[in-house]
Design an enzyme around this catalytic site. Structure first.
Site, PDB file in Angstrom:
ATOM      1  N   HIS A  47     -21.575 -15.156  18.996  1.00  0.00           N
ATOM      2  CA  HIS A  47     -20.947 -14.704  20.255  1.00  0.00           C
ATOM      3  C   HIS A  47     -21.942 -13.889  21.086  1.00  0.00           C
ATOM      4  O   HIS A  47     -22.931 -13.392  20.559  1.00  0.00           O
ATOM      5  CB  HIS A  47     -19.721 -13.847  19.965  1.00  0.00           C
ATOM      6  CG  HIS A  47     -18.536 -14.648  19.494  1.00  0.00           C
ATOM      7  ND1 HIS A  47     -17.254 -14.170  19.547  1.00  0.00           N
ATOM      8  CD2 HIS A  47     -18.458 -15.895  18.991  1.00  0.00           C
ATOM      9  CE1 HIS A  47     -16.430 -15.095  19.067  1.00  0.00           C
ATOM     10  NE2 HIS A  47     -17.135 -16.143  18.720  1.00  0.00           N
ATOM     11  N   ASP A 101     -10.315 -18.137  24.182  1.00  0.00           N
ATOM     12  CA  ASP A 101     -11.323 -17.281  23.553  1.00  0.00           C
ATOM     13  C   ASP A 101     -10.786 -15.878  23.262  1.00  0.00           C
ATOM     14  O   ASP A 101     -10.111 -15.288  24.102  1.00  0.00           O
ATOM     15  CB  ASP A 101     -12.539 -17.197  24.488  1.00  0.00           C
ATOM     16  CG  ASP A 101     -13.761 -16.657  23.790  1.00  0.00           C
ATOM     17  OD1 ASP A 101     -13.744 -16.537  22.548  1.00  0.00           O
ATOM     18  OD2 ASP A 101     -14.751 -16.356  24.490  1.00  0.00           O
ATOM     19  N   HIS A 102     -11.113 -15.381  22.100  1.00  0.00           N
ATOM     20  CA  HIS A 102     -10.749 -14.023  21.694  1.00  0.00           C
ATOM     21  C   HIS A 102      -9.265 -13.727  21.891  1.00  0.00           C
ATOM     22  O   HIS A 102      -8.895 -12.713  22.474  1.00  0.00           O
ATOM     23  CB  HIS A 102     -11.607 -12.994  22.448  1.00  0.00           C
ATOM     24  CG  HIS A 102     -12.886 -12.712  21.719  1.00  0.00           C
ATOM     25  ND1 HIS A 102     -12.922 -11.936  20.595  1.00  0.00           N
ATOM     26  CD2 HIS A 102     -14.140 -13.142  21.910  1.00  0.00           C
ATOM     27  CE1 HIS A 102     -14.175 -11.894  20.146  1.00  0.00           C
ATOM     28  NE2 HIS A 102     -14.933 -12.621  20.916  1.00  0.00           N
ATOM     29  N   GLU A 157     -11.411 -21.081  15.219  1.00  0.00           N
ATOM     30  CA  GLU A 157     -12.503 -20.145  14.941  1.00  0.00           C
ATOM     31  C   GLU A 157     -11.944 -18.763  14.601  1.00  0.00           C
ATOM     32  O   GLU A 157     -11.004 -18.289  15.232  1.00  0.00           O
ATOM     33  CB  GLU A 157     -13.432 -20.031  16.163  1.00  0.00           C
ATOM     34  CG  GLU A 157     -14.449 -18.887  16.024  1.00  0.00           C
ATOM     35  CD  GLU A 157     -15.661 -19.005  16.923  1.00  0.00           C
ATOM     36  OE1 GLU A 157     -16.255 -20.107  16.991  1.00  0.00           O
ATOM     37  OE2 GLU A 157     -16.012 -18.012  17.572  1.00  0.00           O
ATOM     38  N   LYS A 160     -24.281  -8.067  26.309  1.00  0.00           N
ATOM     39  CA  LYS A 160     -24.113  -9.112  27.306  1.00  0.00           C
ATOM     40  C   LYS A 160     -25.355  -9.272  28.187  1.00  0.00           C
ATOM     41  O   LYS A 160     -25.887  -8.298  28.707  1.00  0.00           O
ATOM     42  CB  LYS A 160     -22.925  -8.779  28.224  1.00  0.00           C
ATOM     43  CG  LYS A 160     -21.612  -8.569  27.495  1.00  0.00           C
ATOM     44  CD  LYS A 160     -20.972  -9.873  27.107  1.00  0.00           C
ATOM     45  CE  LYS A 160     -19.740  -9.625  26.236  1.00  0.00           C
ATOM     46  NZ  LYS A 160     -19.195 -10.838  25.675  1.00  0.00           N
TER      47      LYS A 160
HETATM   48 ZN   LIG Z   1     -16.918 -12.289  20.364  1.00  0.00          ZN
END
Ligand SMILES: [Zn+2]
Length: 494
Positions: free
Chosen positions: A348, A165-166, A274, A316
């Site tokens: 996200h 991820d990222h 992605e 978040k």
């Molecule tokens: Zn993100």
């Protein structure tokens, strides 16, 4: 152990019961002549194998009472992957909804699987960024091991994904792909110019004039002279907005293409690729989204999903902040663009965005990728608040004292002063902190500091007691996840 081995051999594990050993009955598997099951003993989780054959021989463990007791090690996970295909991660492509369920602790996946099982959506159980690995002191091997063992424990055969991820750096991309990660989220934020957003019109024009004529012509011809036609999307390019988009995204598009050509296109296996442009100063307008997607298609870059930065705020662990009507209008266009280019829209920081889940389900026609990460950590903290108030109080106090450090990693608008003072709450009231946004964010972003905090003698200040508490409360934790993530799925229309 003898009794257990006998029960496994006979394939009748329900006959076995013991106060010292918990058998995960759903894990029971027969591969050739090897029977295998996961159990929990006083020493933690183990694999118990009985019978014979290649799987039996390859598992590394101790021979006990005619069977084998094997640790949940990295090597044994690779062996499981080899003999039990559903324990290995897989790519999903664009025809099924997927949910990233990042598990920072390595203990949330069983609850996630129980939540998602049987539904029209697939889990990406292994999903961590390099930042999360650093903050939790884990490796991608750890992350994948935990996910694979959870899948085995639950006997979940519908497939799961593993998302690097990222990722921004090539070495990290290589690392994730080498380990067999099946999804790659390319973070393009370092190739996105964040200074453009605050520039004046004249400054933007001057900077744009410095670009090569051929490049300017390319973009002007494609976006100003020919109107974009995407059914369901409202796209209106102005000369000014186009200049801005080109200055912000052109270098990022080159980066996306280069990574695709070097790492994704040559692979002999499927990887869900992605593109993330969400961690930037600029909300992604539908026009910018279309431009990036259209350029990628022209260069032959195939993607699984794109994560724009939506208008408003996706902070978040708390609900959406912003103008929901504007969000809905833009979402309709973003979703239509994704359909047009045949990929999924990716959302996200998707945990706890209850007020916009129904819109996401509706406009994507149920085909989306949505990522959650820290909300399961908060559910773990909720368990601690319920059953171990002393530990909770110590963690809460520590989080308050170290909040400022944690804001270096996460953008939040937490009002520390609005959190009820710890001393005023009775033990029974502690779980209520999980219902309050400021307290949620306080605990959400300090996870790394809390898990890594050490006493003067080098021992862990909270982590060991925290994991011990959750091991004892495994079912309560899973139940909390089923409830909390279940609410996400329901509102998303799953
Ligand atoms: Zn993100």
């Amino acid at each position: 152990m003898k009794q257990l081995i006998e029960a496994i051999k006979s394939g009748n594990i329900s006959t076995f019961s013991s106060p010292d050993v918990k058998v995960y009955a759903s894990s029971y598997t027969l591969v050739g002549k090897t029977s295998l099951v996961m159990v929990r003993t006083a020493e933690g989780k183990k694999l118990i194998a009985a019978g014979e054959g290649e799987l039996y021989d390859q598992l590394i463990g101790d021979n006990v009472d005619g069977g084998k007791v094997a640790a949940l090690s990295h090597e044994n996970r690779l062996t499981l992957n080899q003999f039990i295909p559903y324990t290995a991660p897989q790519a999903f492509g664009t025809q099924v909804a997927t949910m990233g369920l990042g598990d920072r602790l390595g203990i949330a996946s069983p609850g996630h699987i129980q939540t998602i099982r049987g539904k029209d959506i697939r889990p990406v159980l292994a999903q961590q960024s390099i930042r999360e690995l650093a903050l939790t002191g884990r490796t991608y091997e750890d992350v994948l091991d935990a996910a694979a063992y959870a899948v085995f424990q639950e006997g979940y055969k519908d497939g799961y994904g593993a998302d690097g991820d990222h990722l921004k750096k090539e070495e990290d991309i290589e690392y994730a792909l080498r380990l067999g990660f099946t999804m790659l989220t390319l973070d393009c934020s370092e190739n996105i110019d964040n200074t453009i957003e605050s520039m004046s019109e004249a400054e933007i024009a001057a900077k744009y004039e410095q670009l090569p004529v051929s490049l300017r012509n390319h973009y002007e011809k494609r976006y100003l002279e020919t109107p974009a036609n995407v059914p369901g999307a409202t796209l209106a390019y102005t000369s000014q907005a186009l200049k801005k988009d080109v200055l912000i995204y052109d270098a990022a598009i080159n980066f996306m293409e280069a990574i695709f050509r070097k790492y994704i296109a040559p692979l002999d296996r499927a990887v869900d690729f992605e593109i993330s442009i969400d961690e930037t100063a600029t909300p992604t307008s539908p026009e910018a989204h279309y431009l990036v997607a259209n350029e990628l298609r022209d260069r032959g870059v195939t993607i699984f999903s794109m994560a724009p930065r939506f208008c408003g705020e996706f902070q978040k662990g708390i609900d959406y902040i912003g103008d929901i009507a504007q969000f809905e209008r833009e979402l309709a266009s973003h979703a239509a663009i994704a359909v047009h280019f045949e990929y999924k829209l990716s959302i996200h920081s998707g945990s706890d965005k209850f007020s916009v889940f129904p819109l996401i389900g509706k406009y994507t026609n149920g085909l989306f990728h949505i990522k959650t990460a820290g909300t399961n950590w908060l559910e773990a903290v909720r368990v601690v608040a319920k059953v171990n108030p002393s530990l909770y109080r110590r963690m809460h106090q520590y989080a308050l004292e170290h909040f400022a450090e944690a804001t270096a990693y996460y953008h939040v608008t937490t009002d520390i002063g609005a959190i009820a003072p710890l001393a005023e709450l009775t033990d029974a009231g502690l779980p209520d902190y999980m219902e309050e946004n400021n307290a949620r964010q306080l605990l959400h972003i300090t996870y790394g500091l809390l898990l890594q905090a050490k006493n003067a003698d080098g021992s862990k200040q909270f982590a060991d007691e925290f994991f011990q508490t959750l091991a004892e409360q495994e079912e309560t934790f899973a139940e909390g996840l089923r409830f909390h993530i279940g609410r996400h799925l329901e509102l998303l229309g799953k």
